[in-house]
Design a protein around this motif. Structure first.
Motif, short mmCIF file in Angstrom:
data_model
loop_
_atom_site.label_atom_id
_atom_site.label_comp_id
_atom_site.label_asym_id
_atom_site.label_seq_id
_atom_site.Cartn_x
_atom_site.Cartn_y
_atom_site.Cartn_z
N SER A 292 0.62 -1.02 0.04
CA SER A 292 0.13 -0.16 -0.16
C SER A 292 1.19 1.06 0.07
O SER A 292 2.09 1.01 0.46
N ASP A 294 0.96 4.17 1.97
CA ASP A 294 0.91 4.03 3.31
C ASP A 294 2.48 3.39 3.67
O ASP A 294 2.55 4.23 4.41
N HIS A 295 2.14 2.58 3.65
CA HIS A 295 2.46 1.34 4.26
C HIS A 295 4.39 2.26 3.84
O HIS A 295 5.62 0.98 4.60
N LYS A 297 5.70 4.58 2.30
CA LYS A 297 5.28 5.89 2.37
C LYS A 297 6.75 5.78 4.10
O LYS A 297 7.37 6.16 4.21
N LYS A 298 5.56 4.76 4.26
CA LYS A 298 6.60 4.90 5.76
C LYS A 298 7.39 4.28 6.29
O LYS A 298 8.63 4.15 6.40
N GLY A 327 8.21 6.70 -0.68
CA GLY A 327 7.67 5.27 -1.16
C GLY A 327 7.54 4.69 -2.74
O GLY A 327 8.91 4.95 -3.16
#
Length: 352
Positions: A292, A294-295, A297-298, A327
């Motif tokens: 994903s 968000d994952h 990016k983190k 990301g």
């Protein structure tokens, strides 16, 4: 009275004889059952034996070598009346496969365990030609299985994933079965074949149901590492010429912790910063598009911060450094092959 006594003795003798005979018959029956079980416990190819939640090397000596004519990769074409579709699953493919990756894997089931078959991988999705009517599963299965026999491919087993196997295969990546086994192995069995050909070692997954058919093909090959550890000197040259240095740093899978080879690159970055006291850099982390947004990016941010913390803990002023993660937002190349995805998994040192 004498007659009664005689009859009693006779009855007792018959009882003893029947008991002895019965005991002997029972022992013989147990022996017969044991012999029968010993010859019938071989597990059929489509029935997993007990626990199969393990990966083991595959013994190619169990597959006779073939010299059959198989043509070029992916080594089979569509049966008469069928087509192989393109990646969009609508038009007929012009390449002979629906998807292809230069280096990937198929998870093969050997009947007793699993095996990661790595190399050049293609996925073929089949449908009927126009005007040929509804999907003909029997014709598809007959054509593919008879072709496998004709080229001396060995049927290893049939896999319909159990709950235990699902948990085992997906324990680190819940998309592992989806990405590396064709079709829908949760509901219909996938047939696994091995071909020990004079041209090389090849494995097939064959799947069908009442609506579709798919084949996975892997031409086995060892992974060739093309990434080299950069030096501080090369980093400086790249920054002077392009304003940044692009680095492929080995982190643990899906983590921000470093592998030993990755630590060597950080040591070179430290040498770069110590040898160029006026240099200020932005440490930018990037990923491929798996997972994903968000994952990713983190994850990329955490990896950039790992590098920043290493440098500051070894005497580099924090005022010379910034860290950020992007990301999969800024790919260098399209994420359409394993090689290209590896290029996108990178860290950039951007001059500020």
């Amino acid at each position: 009275m004498k007659t009664n006594t005689t009859l009693g003795v006779l009855f007792f003798a018959l009882t003893i004889t029947a008991t002895i005979t019965s005991c002997g018959s029972g022992e013989k029956k147990e022996e017969t059952n044991a012999d029968t079980l010993a010859t019938t416990t071989e597990i059929p190819a489509d029935q997993p034996a007990g626990s199969t939640e393990s990966f083991k090397d595959f013994d190619w000596s169990t597959v006779p070598q073939s010299n059959a004519e198989i043509g070029a990769f992916p080594f089979l074409t569509a049966p008469s009346g069928f087509i192989i579709t393109d990646k969009g699953r609508s038009n007929e493919s012009k390449t002979g496969y629906s998807e292809m990756k230069d280096f990937n894997k198929l998870i093969m089931f050997t009947g007793a365990s699993f095996y990661n078959a790595e190399g050049k991988v293609a996925k073929l999705v089949f449908k009927m030609k126009e005007r040929e009517g509804d999907w003909n599963q029997y014709s598809f299965d007959s054509s593919v299985d008879k072709y496998m026999q004709s080229i001396d491919a060995k049927l290893l087993g049939k896999l319909k994933v159990t709950q235990a196997q699902k948990e085992f295969l997906n324990k680190e990546d819940d998309m592992s079965i989806y990405n590396h086994i064709v079709g829908d192995p949760y509901n219909d069995p996938v047939r696994m074949y091995a071909l020990n050909h004079s041209k090389g070692k090849i494995m097939f997954q064959v799947y069908s149901n009442s609506a579709s058919g798919e084949v996975g093909v892997v031409e086995l090959a060892a992974f060739e590492q093309t990434i080299k550890a950069p030096t501080a000197v090369q980093m400086k040259k790249d920054i002077d010429a392009n304003g940044k240095a692009i680095l492929n740093i080995n982190f643990d899978i899906d983590k921000s912790t470093l592998q030993p080879e990755g630590q060597k690159v950080l040591d070179e970055i430290l040498s770069l910063m110590k040898g160029n006291a006026d240099l200020k850099i932005a440490i930018e982390g990037h990923t491929d598009n798996a997972g994903s947004g968000d994952h990713n990016k983190k994850l990329s941010t955490d990896r950039a911060n790992t590098i920043l913390k290493f440098l500051t803990s070894n005497g580099i002023s924090a005022s010379r450094l910034t860290a950020a993660g992007f990301g999969a937002e800024r790919p260098l190349v399209a994420n359409d092959s394993e090689a290209n995805m590896a290029k996108n998994r990178r860290v950039e040192l951007v001059k500020e």
